[in-house]
Design a protein around this motif. Sequence first.
Motif, PDB file in Angstrom:
ATOM      1  N   THR A  49      72.476  38.561  66.560  1.00 32.01           N
ATOM      2  CA  THR A  49      73.600  39.745  66.829  1.00 32.01           C
ATOM      3  C   THR A  49      73.394  40.430  68.161  1.00 32.01           C
ATOM      4  O   THR A  49      74.510  40.439  68.753  1.00 32.01           O
ATOM      5  CB  THR A  49      73.467  40.963  65.692  1.00 32.01           C
ATOM      6  OG1 THR A  49      73.787  40.576  64.459  1.00 32.01           O
ATOM      7  CG2 THR A  49      74.416  42.118  66.304  1.00 32.01           C
ATOM      8  N   GLN A  89      79.380  41.965  61.597  1.00 35.88           N
ATOM      9  CA  GLN A  89      78.999  41.979  60.100  1.00 35.88           C
ATOM     10  C   GLN A  89      79.851  43.082  59.288  1.00 35.88           C
ATOM     11  O   GLN A  89      79.927  42.973  58.078  1.00 35.88           O
ATOM     12  CB  GLN A  89      77.616  42.307  60.374  1.00 35.88           C
ATOM     13  CG  GLN A  89      76.874  41.089  60.938  1.00 35.88           C
ATOM     14  CD  GLN A  89      75.223  41.524  60.856  1.00 35.88           C
ATOM     15  OE1 GLN A  89      74.797  42.553  60.310  1.00 35.88           O
ATOM     16  NE2 GLN A  89      74.728  40.698  61.717  1.00 35.88           N
ATOM     17  N   TYR A  90      80.341  44.201  59.928  1.00 34.31           N
ATOM     18  CA  TYR A  90      80.959  45.010  59.086  1.00 34.31           C
ATOM     19  C   TYR A  90      82.343  44.847  59.512  1.00 34.31           C
ATOM     20  O   TYR A  90      82.755  44.778  60.764  1.00 34.31           O
ATOM     21  CB  TYR A  90      80.485  46.549  59.357  1.00 34.31           C
ATOM     22  CG  TYR A  90      78.949  46.572  59.057  1.00 34.31           C
ATOM     23  CD1 TYR A  90      78.420  46.730  57.657  1.00 34.31           C
ATOM     24  CD2 TYR A  90      78.084  46.077  60.173  1.00 34.31           C
ATOM     25  CE1 TYR A  90      76.947  46.537  57.581  1.00 34.31           C
ATOM     26  CE2 TYR A  90      76.653  46.342  60.222  1.00 34.31           C
ATOM     27  CZ  TYR A  90      76.152  46.378  58.833  1.00 34.31           C
ATOM     28  OH  TYR A  90      74.888  46.674  58.475  1.00 34.31           O
ATOM     29  N   ALA A  91      83.639  45.417  58.476  1.00 36.66           N
ATOM     30  CA  ALA A  91      84.768  45.416  58.802  1.00 36.66           C
ATOM     31  C   ALA A  91      85.237  46.411  59.738  1.00 36.66           C
ATOM     32  O   ALA A  91      84.674  47.532  59.831  1.00 36.66           O
ATOM     33  CB  ALA A  91      85.412  45.596  57.549  1.00 36.66           C
ATOM     34  N   SER A  92      85.913  45.988  60.694  1.00 36.07           N
ATOM     35  CA  SER A  92      86.583  46.747  61.974  1.00 36.07           C
ATOM     36  C   SER A  92      87.821  47.514  61.720  1.00 36.07           C
ATOM     37  O   SER A  92      88.146  48.189  62.454  1.00 36.07           O
ATOM     38  CB  SER A  92      86.439  46.107  63.052  1.00 36.07           C
ATOM     39  OG  SER A  92      87.244  44.991  63.157  1.00 36.07           O
ATOM     40  N   GLU A  95      90.277  51.483  56.706  1.00 36.41           N
ATOM     41  CA  GLU A  95      90.635  51.205  55.157  1.00 36.41           C
ATOM     42  C   GLU A  95      91.480  52.082  54.688  1.00 36.41           C
ATOM     43  O   GLU A  95      91.838  51.726  53.518  1.00 36.41           O
ATOM     44  CB  GLU A  95      89.089  51.262  54.317  1.00 36.41           C
ATOM     45  CG  GLU A  95      87.998  50.228  54.798  1.00 36.41           C
ATOM     46  CD  GLU A  95      86.892  50.712  53.894  1.00 36.41           C
ATOM     47  OE1 GLU A  95      86.764  51.471  53.139  1.00 36.41           O
ATOM     48  OE2 GLU A  95      85.929  49.514  53.708  1.00 36.41           O
ATOM     49  N   ARG A 146      88.780  41.679  52.543  1.00 38.25           N
ATOM     50  CA  ARG A 146      88.614  42.383  53.593  1.00 38.25           C
ATOM     51  C   ARG A 146      88.128  41.645  54.853  1.00 38.25           C
ATOM     52  O   ARG A 146      88.372  41.789  56.081  1.00 38.25           O
ATOM     53  CB  ARG A 146      87.228  43.247  53.271  1.00 38.25           C
ATOM     54  CG  ARG A 146      87.926  44.341  52.333  1.00 38.25           C
ATOM     55  CD  ARG A 146      86.712  45.452  52.207  1.00 38.25           C
ATOM     56  NE  ARG A 146      87.142  46.402  50.858  1.00 38.25           N
ATOM     57  CZ  ARG A 146      86.688  47.697  51.053  1.00 38.25           C
ATOM     58  NH1 ARG A 146      86.026  48.080  51.836  1.00 38.25           N
ATOM     59  NH2 ARG A 146      87.088  48.457  50.043  1.00 38.25           N
ATOM     60  N   ARG A 147      87.293  40.516  54.595  1.00 36.85           N
ATOM     61  CA  ARG A 147      86.734  39.577  55.743  1.00 36.85           C
ATOM     62  C   ARG A 147      87.855  38.707  56.252  1.00 36.85           C
ATOM     63  O   ARG A 147      87.810  38.338  57.579  1.00 36.85           O
ATOM     64  CB  ARG A 147      85.776  38.678  55.102  1.00 36.85           C
ATOM     65  CG  ARG A 147      84.325  39.200  54.734  1.00 36.85           C
ATOM     66  CD  ARG A 147      83.902  40.319  55.916  1.00 36.85           C
ATOM     67  NE  ARG A 147      83.398  39.381  56.814  1.00 36.85           N
ATOM     68  CZ  ARG A 147      83.110  39.912  58.235  1.00 36.85           C
ATOM     69  NH1 ARG A 147      83.455  41.154  58.354  1.00 36.85           N
ATOM     70  NH2 ARG A 147      82.399  39.145  58.955  1.00 36.85           N
ATOM     71  N   ASP A 150      89.832  41.298  58.437  1.00 36.86           N
ATOM     72  CA  ASP A 150      89.158  41.539  59.757  1.00 36.86           C
ATOM     73  C   ASP A 150      89.109  40.444  60.551  1.00 36.86           C
ATOM     74  O   ASP A 150      89.172  40.405  61.698  1.00 36.86           O
ATOM     75  CB  ASP A 150      87.664  41.586  59.295  1.00 36.86           C
ATOM     76  CG  ASP A 150      86.764  42.419  60.113  1.00 36.86           C
ATOM     77  OD1 ASP A 150      87.565  43.532  60.845  1.00 36.86           O
ATOM     78  OD2 ASP A 150      85.711  42.445  60.365  1.00 36.86           O
ATOM     79  N   THR A 169      78.621  36.898  55.078  1.00 43.35           N
ATOM     80  CA  THR A 169      77.775  37.711  54.197  1.00 43.35           C
ATOM     81  C   THR A 169      78.353  38.439  52.896  1.00 43.35           C
ATOM     82  O   THR A 169      79.162  39.395  53.350  1.00 43.35           O
ATOM     83  CB  THR A 169      76.936  38.732  55.315  1.00 43.35           C
ATOM     84  OG1 THR A 169      76.354  37.939  56.277  1.00 43.35           O
ATOM     85  CG2 THR A 169      75.909  39.470  54.614  1.00 43.35           C
ATOM     86  N   THR A 324      72.126  41.953  56.392  1.00 43.84           N
ATOM     87  CA  THR A 324      72.549  42.240  57.997  1.00 43.84           C
ATOM     88  C   THR A 324      71.112  42.432  58.700  1.00 43.84           C
ATOM     89  O   THR A 324      70.175  42.444  58.177  1.00 43.84           O
ATOM     90  CB  THR A 324      73.155  43.568  57.677  1.00 43.84           C
ATOM     91  OG1 THR A 324      72.129  44.696  57.258  1.00 43.84           O
ATOM     92  CG2 THR A 324      74.297  43.717  56.954  1.00 43.84           C
TER      93      THR A 324
END
Length: 338
Positions: A49, A89-92, A95, A146-147, A150, A169, A324
């Motif tokens: 990362t 790695q996390y949704a940007s 929501e 969600r991925r 994103d 992931t 992560t």
Amino acid sequence: MSELAVEATGLVKHFTTRKQVTKAVDGIDLQIPTGSVFGLLGPNGAGKTTVVRMLATLLRPDGGSARVLGHDVVSDADAVRGAVGLTGQYASVDEDLTGTENLLMLARLYGFSGVAARQRVEGLLEAFSLSDAGARQVKTYSGGMRRRIDLAASLVLAPRVLFLDEPTTGLDPRSRNQVWDIVRVLVADGATVLLTTQYLEEADQLADRISVIDHGRVIAEGTSTELKQSVGQGAVALRLADAGQRAVAAAVVEKVLGSEPTLPTDPYALTARVPDDGGDAVAALLPALSEAGIAVPEFSLGQPSLDEVFLTLTGKPLPDDAGTETAGDAPRAEEVSR
């Protein structure tokens, strides 16, 4: 235009945690050809990362240099940002907004007119099989959806280079395959993808070349085939009739072949590398297992897996479940100025 989409030489990044200096990236070199998928394979904390964040201009290197599409990531950072996309790695996305609202907001921020923004968003939702879900709030989406939203958000401007930081992931196999299909389409359309992953199968399926990194350093690089060949000419895969006998079977395999077996998630399975001159040992393996009272309904001989490669290079297997990045890879800490 250079044939290399990404080029890095001697990249270094330090962090301080609890007044101690941690070298998250320790002199990494990369050369990624245009129109390819390049995989960074390594465990939690390996530095994957941090490398991506430096190449995407989110972190300033403490040493070395890097260029993306010919632009220096430090002196020409704005040009880099205008040409790349990043899915972390996390949704940007937000929501509380719908999928359509998220993409429309980004399109307008990027300068699309109202009509052009709507057309771009509709095309992305269709391409990612999200048209029916576009009017729903993102917080109602499944993990795979969600991925995908994103990924769609990172493609509003159709970047020439896309950084995907462990994009699958936590996804189920079906959602993971959908993301893989999207990556293949992007590369077929001319994009260059840098993919970080802990999933051995993912690197095997997608990457044209792979760098194996551990403790902030590249410890091996090549195609999947080249990496497998580097640790031996073959591997045996066994499937046992009784999962309770796997420990005994592993001991027999290690004794006969002289290599420590790898134990996959499947409790009935085990694999082991075959030494270059191990033909006689392979022939003796099944009789030895039979003598130990171990039934083996399935037996195959083939190439080593990337799991064997990683075990050989690092002395430890990759985890079965990817997570992560943890300490040592972009920790939440004060950066050290160099």
